[in-house]
Design an enzyme around this catalytic site. Structure first.
Site, PDB file in Angstrom:
ATOM      1  N   GLY A  71      -5.579  -4.253  -5.183  1.00 17.10           N
ATOM      2  CA  GLY A  71      -5.715  -3.985  -3.754  1.00 17.10           C
ATOM      3  C   GLY A  71      -6.845  -4.773  -3.103  1.00 17.10           C
ATOM      4  O   GLY A  71      -6.692  -5.309  -2.003  1.00 17.10           O
ATOM      5  N   ASN A 151      -7.446   6.815   2.136  1.00 19.30           N
ATOM      6  CA  ASN A 151      -7.879   7.227   0.798  1.00 19.30           C
ATOM      7  C   ASN A 151      -8.765   8.466   0.817  1.00 19.30           C
ATOM      8  O   ASN A 151      -8.871   9.168  -0.173  1.00 19.30           O
ATOM      9  CB  ASN A 151      -8.601   6.073   0.090  1.00 19.30           C
ATOM     10  CG  ASN A 151      -9.572   5.334   0.967  1.00 19.30           C
ATOM     11  OD1 ASN A 151      -9.198   4.838   2.032  1.00 19.30           O
ATOM     12  ND2 ASN A 151     -10.816   5.257   0.568  1.00 19.30           N
ATOM     13  N   GLN A 179      -2.678   3.659  -1.095  1.00 20.64           N
ATOM     14  CA  GLN A 179      -2.618   5.110  -1.324  1.00 20.64           C
ATOM     15  C   GLN A 179      -1.247   5.703  -0.987  1.00 20.64           C
ATOM     16  O   GLN A 179      -0.875   6.740  -1.520  1.00 20.64           O
ATOM     17  CB  GLN A 179      -3.691   5.822  -0.492  1.00 20.64           C
ATOM     18  CG  GLN A 179      -5.113   5.510  -0.911  1.00 20.64           C
ATOM     19  CD  GLN A 179      -5.547   6.249  -2.178  1.00 20.64           C
ATOM     20  OE1 GLN A 179      -4.954   7.240  -2.576  1.00 20.64           O
ATOM     21  NE2 GLN A 179      -6.597   5.754  -2.810  1.00 20.64           N
ATOM     22  N   ALA A 200      -1.076  -1.070  -8.464  1.00 17.92           N
ATOM     23  CA  ALA A 200      -0.344  -0.277  -9.460  1.00 17.92           C
ATOM     24  C   ALA A 200      -1.101   0.948  -9.944  1.00 17.92           C
ATOM     25  O   ALA A 200      -0.496   1.951 -10.307  1.00 17.92           O
ATOM     26  CB  ALA A 200      -0.004  -1.160 -10.662  1.00 17.92           C
ATOM     27  N   HIS A 201      -2.447   0.883  -9.942  1.00 22.71           N
ATOM     28  CA  HIS A 201      -3.174   1.935 -10.661  1.00 22.71           C
ATOM     29  C   HIS A 201      -3.257   3.261  -9.914  1.00 22.71           C
ATOM     30  O   HIS A 201      -3.748   4.246 -10.457  1.00 22.71           O
ATOM     31  CB  HIS A 201      -4.548   1.447 -11.131  1.00 22.71           C
ATOM     32  CG  HIS A 201      -5.614   1.339 -10.087  1.00 22.71           C
ATOM     33  ND1 HIS A 201      -6.541   2.320  -9.884  1.00 22.71           N
ATOM     34  CD2 HIS A 201      -5.921   0.351  -9.218  1.00 22.71           C
ATOM     35  CE1 HIS A 201      -7.385   1.930  -8.929  1.00 22.71           C
ATOM     36  NE2 HIS A 201      -7.018   0.736  -8.504  1.00 22.71           N
ATOM     37  N   THR A 237      -2.684 -18.047 -14.232  1.00 20.85           N
ATOM     38  CA  THR A 237      -1.630 -17.606 -15.162  1.00 20.85           C
ATOM     39  C   THR A 237      -1.260 -16.158 -14.861  1.00 20.85           C
ATOM     40  O   THR A 237      -2.141 -15.305 -14.749  1.00 20.85           O
ATOM     41  CB  THR A 237      -2.109 -17.748 -16.625  1.00 20.85           C
ATOM     42  OG1 THR A 237      -2.450 -19.108 -16.831  1.00 20.85           O
ATOM     43  CG2 THR A 237      -1.042 -17.311 -17.610  1.00 20.85           C
ATOM     44  N   CYS A 323     -15.134   3.919  -4.650  1.00 16.12           N
ATOM     45  CA  CYS A 323     -15.991   2.730  -4.558  1.00 16.12           C
ATOM     46  C   CYS A 323     -17.304   3.057  -3.862  1.00 16.12           C
ATOM     47  O   CYS A 323     -18.296   2.390  -4.082  1.00 16.12           O
ATOM     48  CB  CYS A 323     -15.276   1.641  -3.790  1.00 16.12           C
ATOM     49  SG  CYS A 323     -13.556   1.548  -4.205  1.00 16.12           S
TER      50      CYS A 323
HETATM   51  C1  LIG Z   1      -6.794   2.275   0.352  1.00 15.02           C
HETATM   52  C2  LIG Z   1      -7.277   1.412  -0.762  1.00 15.02           C
HETATM   53  N1  LIG Z   1      -7.308   0.080  -0.599  1.00 15.02           N
HETATM   54  C3  LIG Z   1      -7.728  -0.744  -1.567  1.00 15.02           C
HETATM   55  C4  LIG Z   1      -8.170  -0.255  -2.778  1.00 15.02           C
HETATM   56  C5  LIG Z   1      -8.674  -1.209  -3.827  1.00 15.02           C
HETATM   57  O1  LIG Z   1      -7.691  -1.445  -4.785  1.00 15.02           O
HETATM   58  P1  LIG Z   1      -8.040  -2.026  -6.247  1.00 15.02           P
HETATM   59  O2  LIG Z   1      -8.785  -0.954  -6.963  1.00 15.02           O
HETATM   60  O3  LIG Z   1      -6.684  -2.300  -6.864  1.00 15.02           O
HETATM   61  O4  LIG Z   1      -8.814  -3.272  -6.056  1.00 15.02           O
HETATM   62  C6  LIG Z   1      -8.146   1.129  -3.005  1.00 15.02           C
HETATM   63  C7  LIG Z   1      -8.615   1.701  -4.293  1.00 15.02           C
HETATM   64  O5  LIG Z   1      -9.679   2.298  -4.370  1.00 15.02           O
HETATM   65  C8  LIG Z   1      -7.707   1.986  -1.959  1.00 15.02           C
HETATM   66  O6  LIG Z   1      -7.707   3.315  -2.105  1.00 15.02           O
END
Ligand SMILES: Cc1ncc(COP(=O)(O)O)c(C=O)c1O
Length: 384
Positions: A71, A151, A179, A200-201, A237, A323
């Site tokens: 993301g 989020n 999200q 994906a996570h 890659t 984060c």
């Molecule tokens: C709304 C949103 N955008 C972007 C991200 C960042 O994604 P990634 O962890 O795959 O870099 C997150 C994850 O915390 C998110 O919740």
């Protein structure tokens, strides 16, 4: 000790079926998708199969899907590449005040490089109003980026209405749907979206893989240079096992029964938590809220303290986006909703997944009121 994971907004467990689908690409099928021998062809075939599955899930075409590392990269890619490719047309970008940190910090960087950013206000539930967007667009606007499912608050913005405004004013529309993906409708045709960030996570897939959807015809150049991978849009890659895992996660998550299941548990949780005195729910209710998100403010106690006590009882929660959870600043998202710093600092986010059980929610509803009660007993700000 019992362990309950209610931090699925930060990341999710890998679905065992996803692991199973990925395993051959770590062992026997380890080819490089650019190689012309059988190993390479096998990898390429898996990559393209994965791309098609993800494209279909948002009604896009396979060659509109670019694999990235997640993301954060897709959001940076969308904002910076659109900005620099279209700077002859204008230098104005619009985002909301509730974007994820990676959009906010990309915007700060763009401001240092000659771009003007408008940060749109949101209403009390966290929604961007299409009328506000309309008013903010000027001749020099080149891009609008609005988060789909928030989020922190779970607010689901109305992409269709926002997309129509952008289309009418001939401005590119990007959305960060990390999200919301598979939790509510995402349809590039119906919603007039030019670019979408997905990863994906958050959906029981692996970490470190995402995509940027780029509608055919959008004026955008690559910002990462190297080989000719991903239609020349993103060199490096390809992460084949990641792409295969992502696609498998999508296939499973697209079954709508999961949305109904999570929404039911979420509502049980919200109802139970609101029985605690002096608690407010942050964000909207019903289907305007992500089916797996609940966010509360508890009068006279710190969210951090509640989270710590819950952790001691085996329950994983969060006080903001993962984060920014390590900073002591009140959440800028909750402040944008109109909360004061005290309310923002007393917030707690509980996020579910399709693996969350009713028993886990009931355990949380037993533990949380006790935790809040004991913290209030020692809080100088609490009055019965
Ligand atoms: C709304 C949103 N955008 C972007 C991200 C960042 O994604 P990634 O962890 O795959 O870099 C997150 C994850 O915390 C998110 O919740």
């Amino acid at each position: 000790m019992k362990r309950v994971y209610l931090d699925n907004g930060a990341t999710t467990m890998l679905d065992p079926k996803v692991i199973e689908a990925m395993l051959p690409y770590f062992t026997a099928k380890y080819g490089n998708a650019s190689s012309t021998h059988a190993f390479g062809e096998e990898a390429k075939e898996a990559l393209e199969r994965s791309r098609s599955i993800i494209a279909k899930s948002i009604k896009a075409k396979p060659d509109e899907i670019i694999f990235t590392s997640g993301g954060t990269e897709s959001n940076n890619f969308a904002l910076k590449s659109i900005a620099f490719t279209n700077k002859e047309k204008g230098n104005h970008i619009i985002v909301s005040k509730t974007e994820h940190k990676c959009i906010m910090n990309a915007c700060k960087w763009l401001e240092k490089h000659g771009f003007n950013i408008t940060y749109l206000d949101i209403d009390k539930e966290g929604f961007v109003k299409p009328d506000d967007l309309k008013k903010a667009i000027i001749d020099k606007t080149i891009l609008v980026s609005i988060i789909h499912g928030n989020n922190e608050t779970g607010t689901i913005n109305d992409l269709k209405k926002l997309g129509q405004v952008c289309k009418k004013h001939n401005v590119y529309f990007h959305t960060d749907a990390c999200q919301s993906y598979t939790k509510t409708e995402l349809n590039v045709k119906k919603q007039d979206i030019d670019l979408i960030t997905l990863n994906a996570h958050k959906i029981h897939g692996p970490k470190g893989i995402g995509v940027l959807y780029i509608r055919k015809g959008v004026n955008i150049k690559s910002w990462q240079h190297g080989g000719d991978h991903e239609f020349g849009m993103r060199a490096g890659t390809e992460n084949i096992h990641g792409a295969v895992g992502f696609a498998e996660a999508v296939k499973i998550a697209m079954d709508k029964k999961h949305i109904a299941y999570m929404a039911k548990l979420r509502d049980r949780l919200i109802k139970g938590v609101l029985e605690i005195p002096k608690v407010r729910l942050n964000g909207p209710t019903g289907n305007k809220r992500l089916c797996n998100n609940a966010n509360f403010s508890f009068k006279a106690v710190e969210g951090e303290a509640i989270g710590g006590y819950l952790n001691n009882k085996g329950i994983a929660s969060s006080t903001g986006s993962a984060c920014s959870a390590k900073t002591l600043e009140p959440s800028y998202v909750l402040m944008a909703l109109g909360l004061n710093p005290e309310q923002a600092n007393s917030s707690l986010r509980l996020t579910l997944s399709r693996f969350t059980t009713q028993e886990e929610i009931d355990y949380t509803l037993k533990v949380l009121p006790e935790v809040v009660k004991s913290l209030r007993k020692i809080s100088p700000f609490w009055k019965e």
